[in-house]
Motif scaffolding. Structure first.
Motif, short mmCIF file in Angstrom:
data_model
loop_
_atom_site.label_atom_id
_atom_site.label_comp_id
_atom_site.label_asym_id
_atom_site.label_seq_id
_atom_site.Cartn_x
_atom_site.Cartn_y
_atom_site.Cartn_z
N SER A 163 -24.75 -102.25 -26.67
CA SER A 163 -24.03 -101.34 -25.59
C SER A 163 -24.01 -100.25 -26.00
O SER A 163 -24.19 -99.84 -27.14
N VAL A 165 -21.56 -98.59 -26.67
CA VAL A 165 -20.53 -98.18 -27.75
C VAL A 165 -20.87 -99.13 -29.13
O VAL A 165 -20.89 -98.28 -30.17
N ALA A 168 -23.49 -96.57 -30.51
CA ALA A 168 -22.51 -95.48 -31.14
C ALA A 168 -22.07 -95.86 -32.53
O ALA A 168 -22.13 -95.34 -33.56
N ASP A 282 -17.24 -102.18 -24.55
CA ASP A 282 -17.54 -101.44 -23.53
C ASP A 282 -16.73 -99.97 -23.72
O ASP A 282 -16.77 -98.91 -22.75
N ARG A 283 -15.83 -99.92 -24.74
CA ARG A 283 -15.10 -98.69 -25.19
C ARG A 283 -14.25 -98.98 -26.50
O ARG A 283 -14.39 -99.87 -26.96
N LEU A 284 -14.28 -97.62 -26.87
CA LEU A 284 -13.66 -97.36 -28.36
C LEU A 284 -12.89 -96.04 -28.10
O LEU A 284 -13.06 -94.94 -27.71
N ASP A 285 -11.41 -96.39 -28.37
CA ASP A 285 -10.58 -95.26 -28.33
C ASP A 285 -9.72 -95.13 -29.67
O ASP A 285 -9.45 -96.19 -30.29
N LEU A 300 -10.98 -101.18 -29.81
CA LEU A 300 -12.37 -101.69 -29.21
C LEU A 300 -12.01 -102.55 -27.98
O LEU A 300 -11.23 -103.52 -28.24
N ALA A 325 -16.79 -92.78 -31.70
CA ALA A 325 -16.13 -92.41 -30.59
C ALA A 325 -16.91 -91.18 -30.11
O ALA A 325 -16.93 -90.92 -28.87
N ILE A 328 -20.19 -91.47 -28.04
CA ILE A 328 -20.03 -92.38 -26.58
C ILE A 328 -20.28 -91.56 -25.57
O ILE A 328 -19.51 -90.51 -25.36
#
Length: 328
Positions: A163, A165, A168, A282-285, A300, A325, A328
């Motif tokens: 994906s 993420v 990345a 689908d996300r990394l913060d 994650l 991060a 992305i």
């Protein structure tokens, strides 16, 4: 794996070990109503109840789970009222007459696999983007069998391309990749370095990315709250335990302890192996920890699932995750 003894009853063979099942005669009687095609299933395992042989009787259903890794899905049959499959896990099939539940997970839906061991308390967790994991508890004497299961699940869960993420993470981690743990990866718990080297022996494509050792944490508070927190931490200090981040082209793996943050002074001998396919997130913060200023929490996520990874502020692991991060 203990080899089944032909002619012996289920009770005679019962013990804390997890057995591989290769024929219908070795399927625990509780699950024999379920149709199993052994020509299709890649791996079938039966997981015993957490009781000693002296507390078992021939009349008991002695196995909490039958785990089947098939052609395109994971199937887990669980004894009703068994302690290992958590109450929040919703069975896809439930038949009160037969005494067990059925959970099926398509391999494409798996977003994380975690295998942890705290002394003899083993726990396998298979998560999906729906956010309701399958959790199987097992006796730590069977850890090698569960590692085989994790390897099988890793193979089938990593079929999707990375994906954004995942890409990345690969871009941020690839410059750090080494086949062995080196000083530039950061300080590392030697036990976790050994766990990585063992995994690397089984999968030579696996490379170390970043590592950090354990560290004692000081809370950030003011006024009366600060006094209370300092007193609590003096009696029971908080430790951020070490972790080692590794990866190949298909998945990121994190070697650590059964919990990232642990209070108290007791020595910790647990292990944890987390596998996240690059096709899943689908996300990394990244956010600062609300209480410990020396900790950054990377989260994650994939759908409803999320995993929080607390790492030391300024560590190689934090730079790796922050760099990913930013891409992305």
């Amino acid at each position: 794996m203990k080899k089944a003894l032909k002619g012996f009853s289920e009770y005679d063979r019962f013990g804390p070990w997890i057995d591989e099942v290769k024929r219908m005669d070795d399927v625990p009687r509780l699950y024999r109503s379920y149709p199993i095609d052994f020509s299709v299933e890649r791996l079938v395992l039966k997981v015993p109840r957490d009781i000693t042989h002296r507390n078992a009787t021939p009349e008991m259903d002695l196995y909490d789970h039958l785990i089947m890794v098939g052609r395109d899905r994971l199937t887990v049959l669980s004894r009703r009222n068994g302690r290992s499959l958590r109450a929040e896990t919703h069975a896809t099939t439930s038949d009160k007459a037969r005494g067990y539940d059925v959970v099926e997970i398509q391999f494409a839906d798996i977003v994380a696999i975690r295998n942890s061991l705290n002394l003899l308390d083993g726990r396998l967790t298979v998560s999906t983007s729906e956010g309701t994991p399958v959790k199987v508890s097992y006796n730590g004497s069977a850890v090698n069998v569960m590692r085989t299961l994790v390897s099988e699940l890793r193979d089938v869960a990593c079929a999707k391309p990375a994906s954004p993420v995942g890409e990345a993470l690969l871009a941020a981690g690839s410059p750090l990749a080494r086949p062995a743990v080196e000083p530039e990866h950061g300080p590392v718990d030697t036990f976790l370095a050994s766990a990585f080297l063992e995994a690397h022996g089984a999968n030579p494509r696996l490379s170390a990315w970043a590592a950090h050792g354990r560290r004692r944490l000081t809370p950030d508070a003011t006024g009366m709250q600060a006094t209370i927190q300092r007193m609590r931490h003096a009696l029971s200090p908080m430790t951020l335990h070490g972790a080692l981040f590794a990866a190949d082209e298909a998945a990121m793996e994190v070697f650590g302890r059964h919990s990232w943050l642990i209070r108290g002074r007791a020595a910790i001998y647990s292990t944890s192996h987390l596998v996240i396919p690059f096709g899943a997130p689908d996300r990394l913060d990244l956010e600062p920890h609300p209480l410990y200023p020396d900790v950054t929490v990377a989260t994650l996520g994939a759908g409803k699932w999320k995993e929080e990874l607390p790492v030391p502020r300024g560590s190689v692991a934090e730079h790796l995750l922050r760099e990913a991060a930013s891409k992305i």
